[in-house]
Design an enzyme around this catalytic site. Structure first.
Site, PDB file in Angstrom:
ATOM      1  N   CYS A  45       0.837  -1.202   0.000  1.00 13.50           N
ATOM      2  CA  CYS A  45       0.000   0.000   0.000  1.00 13.50           C
ATOM      3  C   CYS A  45       0.874   1.255   0.000  1.00 13.50           C
ATOM      4  O   CYS A  45       1.166   1.823   1.046  1.00 13.50           O
ATOM      5  CB  CYS A  45      -0.925  -0.015   1.224  1.00 13.50           C
ATOM      6  SG  CYS A  45      -2.123   1.328   1.176  1.00 13.50           S
ATOM      7  N   THR A 298     -26.357   2.452  11.029  1.00 12.93           N
ATOM      8  CA  THR A 298     -27.391   2.192  10.022  1.00 12.93           C
ATOM      9  C   THR A 298     -28.183   3.456   9.777  1.00 12.93           C
ATOM     10  O   THR A 298     -28.308   4.307  10.647  1.00 12.93           O
ATOM     11  CB  THR A 298     -28.359   1.066  10.450  1.00 12.93           C
ATOM     12  OG1 THR A 298     -29.304   0.857   9.394  1.00 12.93           O
ATOM     13  CG2 THR A 298     -29.093   1.399  11.735  1.00 12.93           C
ATOM     14  N   TYR A 299     -28.659   3.581   8.554  1.00  8.25           N
ATOM     15  CA  TYR A 299     -29.546   4.693   8.216  1.00  8.25           C
ATOM     16  C   TYR A 299     -30.904   4.116   7.851  1.00  8.25           C
ATOM     17  O   TYR A 299     -31.754   4.787   7.284  1.00  8.25           O
ATOM     18  CB  TYR A 299     -28.949   5.492   7.049  1.00  8.25           C
ATOM     19  CG  TYR A 299     -27.530   5.946   7.337  1.00  8.25           C
ATOM     20  CD1 TYR A 299     -27.285   7.095   8.095  1.00  8.25           C
ATOM     21  CD2 TYR A 299     -26.444   5.194   6.908  1.00  8.25           C
ATOM     22  CE1 TYR A 299     -25.988   7.490   8.392  1.00  8.25           C
ATOM     23  CE2 TYR A 299     -25.139   5.579   7.197  1.00  8.25           C
ATOM     24  CZ  TYR A 299     -24.918   6.730   7.942  1.00  8.25           C
ATOM     25  OH  TYR A 299     -23.633   7.111   8.248  1.00  8.25           O
ATOM     26  N   ASN A 300     -31.046   2.801   8.125  1.00  7.17           N
ATOM     27  CA  ASN A 300     -32.282   2.089   7.808  1.00  7.17           C
ATOM     28  C   ASN A 300     -32.697   2.236   6.346  1.00  7.17           C
ATOM     29  O   ASN A 300     -33.873   2.332   6.029  1.00  7.17           O
ATOM     30  CB  ASN A 300     -33.428   2.560   8.717  1.00  7.17           C
ATOM     31  CG  ASN A 300     -33.102   2.252  10.165  1.00  7.17           C
ATOM     32  OD1 ASN A 300     -32.720   1.133  10.491  1.00  7.17           O
ATOM     33  ND2 ASN A 300     -33.180   3.244  11.017  1.00  7.17           N
ATOM     34  N   THR A 301     -31.684   2.291   5.475  1.00  8.91           N
ATOM     35  CA  THR A 301     -32.014   2.353   4.047  1.00  8.91           C
ATOM     36  C   THR A 301     -31.253   1.259   3.319  1.00  8.91           C
ATOM     37  O   THR A 301     -30.191   0.831   3.758  1.00  8.91           O
ATOM     38  CB  THR A 301     -31.570   3.691   3.426  1.00  8.91           C
ATOM     39  OG1 THR A 301     -30.169   3.848   3.671  1.00  8.91           O
ATOM     40  CG2 THR A 301     -32.320   4.862   4.021  1.00  8.91           C
ATOM     41  N   THR A 310     -31.432  -3.303   8.748  1.00  8.04           N
ATOM     42  CA  THR A 310     -30.319  -3.935   8.025  1.00  8.04           C
ATOM     43  C   THR A 310     -29.407  -4.752   8.939  1.00  8.04           C
ATOM     44  O   THR A 310     -28.327  -5.170   8.534  1.00  8.04           O
ATOM     45  CB  THR A 310     -29.452  -2.864   7.324  1.00  8.04           C
ATOM     46  OG1 THR A 310     -28.939  -1.971   8.334  1.00  8.04           O
ATOM     47  CG2 THR A 310     -30.251  -2.075   6.311  1.00  8.04           C
ATOM     48  N   GLU A 375     -23.083   3.459   0.728  1.00  9.20           N
ATOM     49  CA  GLU A 375     -23.390   2.113   1.224  1.00  9.20           C
ATOM     50  C   GLU A 375     -22.218   1.172   0.964  1.00  9.20           C
ATOM     51  O   GLU A 375     -21.924   0.277   1.750  1.00  9.20           O
ATOM     52  CB  GLU A 375     -24.678   1.592   0.561  1.00  9.20           C
ATOM     53  CG  GLU A 375     -25.909   2.382   1.027  1.00  9.20           C
ATOM     54  CD  GLU A 375     -27.206   2.010   0.291  1.00  9.20           C
ATOM     55  OE1 GLU A 375     -28.191   1.710   0.978  1.00  9.20           O
ATOM     56  OE2 GLU A 375     -27.241   2.043  -0.950  1.00  9.20           O
TER      57      GLU A 375
END
Length: 404
Positions: A45, A298-301, A310, A375
């Site tokens: 790297c 989480t953004y619950n999407t 999720t 995401e």
């Protein structure tokens, strides 16, 4: 900037990084940066190696050491073996490795120094996974800022334009429909699994074990990393001894697979955390917070769906990363991994976790094509932390065995 897509995580990450490199601790600052260089070099790297070479000189490190590992003091060179194992096959770390580093002599490590070094090594191995997983490149690798990566040296756009890779590739026609279908299938499977959990009679222990072994041995189509990239910059190559040593699948025919690490026998919550807290107090607290933040983030999407739970998906990703490093949870049904993680996603996860230097833009774009970049970055954060925790558990288990 890429982590900034998830501000809550970023602040937790910064606190840990700051403590590791800048606050009081058993190791002098220049040695901390040198250990970061050694760790990042294992995965070729150059982005992180270059960064820490600069930092090393800024805190007064001896420029001669930067000519390569052979110019560093013996005490640091002695870390080479454990660095190599933690980067590629952490399950091989034993209490004998710990013993060798701590045995009295002029180059010996103290336990406190060694624990700080182990945290730094695992931190930078997994950070290398993140860097490659998101396609982050050093500035000079970009052709005058006009490359397809948006000129900022990564595949993910800036926090302000968080579209989905699919919409950028304007995957006209069928591609777009396929990508849509992927999302709907995933939603459907999550729903089914949640319903089944409510009514399932419970799978037998044997069946659970078989599903784990199946998942572990599913020799994914990831090329083995026996071939060393010939274009490897000499500024990275000089910090690596035994460059041919890499991750190895458990399932080479005719070889004894390493024993499965049963998570219950040595957990972060009950064992790892308290050991670190004893030997390197503040960092245990911060690592714990960082693992928690990412695991619960989480953004619950999901793609264009809102109000989605999720947790099942996050757990499948986390447990799959632990699975490729040989760690098994007795109470988890690995059948879920197969249900929730499609093949392209598994290839991506395995590559980024085990051979990050082989990650390509193609495998980044091929999984979850209708999901937002943020995401995908979220997956990379789960990967980074799950990988770090897995390697740390192996290292701390060895320390515990040495101490008892």
């Amino acid at each position: 900037m890429v982590m900034g897509l998830h501000p809550e995580y970023l602040s937790s990450f910064w606190k840990t990084q700051y403590l590791l490199l800048r606050m009081d601790g058993p190791l002098p600052y220049h040695k901390r940066h040198y250990i970061a260089i050694m760790a990042a070099a294992r995965h070729q790297c150059s982005y992180l190696v270059g960064l820490h070479m600069g930092e090393f000189l800024q805190v007064g490190g001896n420029p001669a050491w930067l000519q390569g590992l052979h110019c560093a003091p013996q005490k640091l060179r002695n870390l080479n073996e454990i660095n190599k194992l933690l980067a590629h096959r952490p399950w091989l770390v034993t209490k004998e490795h710990i013993e060798a580093l701590l045995k009295p002599g002029e180059d010996s490590w103290s336990l406190a120094e060694l624990v700080q070094a182990l945290v730094l090594l695992t931190h930078y191995h997994s950070l290398a996974s993140f860097v490659f997983g998101c396609g982050i490149k050093p500035e000079e690798d970009q052709d005058g800022g006009n490359d397809q990566d948006g000129g900022n040296g990564c595949w993910t756009p800036s926090p302000h334009s968080d579209s989905s890779p699919a919409s950028e590739d304007s995957m006209g026609g069928s591609g777009g429909k396929d990508a849509m279908q992927e999302v709907e299938m995933l939603m459907e499977r999550m729903k089914l699994l949640q319903e089944n959990q409510l009514e399932e009679e419970g799978v037998t222990q044997e069946e659970m074990e078989t599903r784990f072994e199946l998942e572990k041995t599913e020799n994914l189509l990831v090329p083995p990393s026996d071939i060393l990239d010939p274009s490897l910059q000499s500024n990275v190559r000089c910090f690596v001894e035994d460059p041919e040593f890499g991750y190895k699948d458990f399932t080479r025919r005719g070889e004894q697979a390493p024993p499965t690490f049963r998570a219950q026998d040595y957990t972060w919550e009950d064992h790892g955390f308290s050991l670190i807290n004893r030997l390197y107090p503040d960092v245990g607290q911060l690592l714990d917070e960082k693992f928690q933040v990412v695991y619960n983030l989480t953004y619950n999407t999901i793609a264009m769906h809102c109000g989605v739970d999720t947790s099942m998906l996050r757990r499948a990703i986390w447990n799959y990363v632990h699975c490729v490093f040989g760690i098994r949870y007795d109470d988890y049904d690995y059948g879920e991994v197969n249900q929730l993680l499609e093949r392209n996603l598994k290839i991506y996860i395995k590559t980024v976790a085990c051979y990050p230097e082989k990650t390509t833009k193609q495998i980044y774009t091929q999984f979850w094509r209708h999901f937002k970049h943020s995401e995908k970055v979220h997956i990379n954060l789960l990967l980074l932390e799950a990988r770090m925790q897995a390697a740390l558990l192996y290292a701390l288990r060895a320390v515990t065995r040495y101490m008892t």
